[in-house]
Design a protein around this motif. Sequence first.
Motif, short mmCIF file in Angstrom:
data_model
loop_
_atom_site.label_atom_id
_atom_site.label_comp_id
_atom_site.label_asym_id
_atom_site.label_seq_id
_atom_site.Cartn_x
_atom_site.Cartn_y
_atom_site.Cartn_z
N SER A 51 -3.57 0.48 -3.13
CA SER A 51 -3.12 -0.78 -2.56
C SER A 51 -3.11 -1.85 -3.63
O SER A 51 -4.06 -1.98 -4.41
CB SER A 51 -4.05 -1.20 -1.41
N THR A 56 0.84 -1.19 0.00
CA THR A 56 0.00 0.00 0.00
C THR A 56 0.88 1.24 0.00
O THR A 56 1.77 1.39 0.85
CB THR A 56 -0.91 0.02 1.24
N ASN A 57 0.66 2.13 -0.96
CA ASN A 57 1.44 3.36 -1.03
C ASN A 57 0.88 4.42 -0.09
O ASN A 57 -0.31 4.73 -0.11
CB ASN A 57 1.47 3.91 -2.45
N PHE A 58 1.76 4.96 0.74
CA PHE A 58 1.43 6.04 1.66
C PHE A 58 2.04 7.35 1.16
O PHE A 58 3.03 7.34 0.44
CB PHE A 58 2.02 5.77 3.05
N HIS A 93 -5.78 5.56 -1.60
CA HIS A 93 -6.46 4.33 -2.00
C HIS A 93 -5.63 3.58 -3.05
O HIS A 93 -6.13 3.17 -4.08
CB HIS A 93 -7.86 4.63 -2.54
N SER A 141 5.80 2.71 -0.04
CA SER A 141 4.93 1.60 0.35
C SER A 141 4.94 1.42 1.86
O SER A 141 5.81 1.95 2.57
CB SER A 141 5.40 0.31 -0.32
N ASN A 142 3.98 0.65 2.35
CA ASN A 142 3.92 0.34 3.77
C ASN A 142 5.19 -0.39 4.23
O ASN A 142 5.68 -0.17 5.34
CB ASN A 142 2.69 -0.51 4.09
N ASP A 164 -2.84 7.90 4.58
CA ASP A 164 -3.29 6.83 3.69
C ASP A 164 -4.65 7.21 3.12
O ASP A 164 -5.67 6.66 3.51
CB ASP A 164 -3.36 5.51 4.45
#
Length: 247
Positions: free
Chosen positions: A209, A118-120, A207, A186-187, A204
């Motif tokens: 992921s 998941t990109n933050f 959206h 990413s996470n 986050d």
Amino acid sequence: MRILAATLLLLLKLIALNVYGESTDTEVYGVNSDYAMPLVDIERTEASTTLKEGILKDVGEALSKELGITFKILLLPKQRIAPALLSGRISLICHSNEIWQPKIKNQVFWSHDLYNSTNFVAFLKNKAPKSKKDLYGERIGTVLNFIYTGLEEEFHKNLVLREDGPNIGSNIQKLLKRRVNYVLMSNLEYNYFKKSFPALQFADFAHDSVTTKCALSKKSSISLSQLNRAIDTIKRNGTLERILKSY
């Protein structure tokens, strides 16, 4: 006579391997050299480029063990990954997805799921964005040629500007030196860099992921069912979870 007998025994073993569809060849495990830690730690010298550690090295070794096949690691930049998969120069690459390889998504085999990425939007404490609109007009640290689905529309409309760097490590330095106020990561990357830079925060709301997988060349001697069984095993026995937690 003993030499002749030994030679005959070796020939019989090689014939048996061919009969049962096994191979003595080494399969080539491709690794995207544009990544940085925690995915890869690459040592570069004038003579060689070596993958020292990282999630992708550990995942490759775990899959190699389950498959019973020796992997030779080949480091390639992102732009050369797709041609190498199609030609069979590399057998597989992991930490990928159809979204990240749209041009060849129907020309390679896709494995069972590995883990979520998941990109933050990462930032330092005094720059917290409350929505995407807070990013408008900002230059945001990104990696060259990487796809960020959660902000692609904003990038296309120039509402948010990409500040491309070679990898996430260089973007972290831009953030620390205040050359940019925000970085996409990413996470996995956030959890890794947070240990060294406690002031790092994330939002986050993009959206963005993706469920990562392995892409398998159709020219590989490894079958998709073999690869999927290996992936299922390292997930079931906790090996994959231990790898991810170690970084």
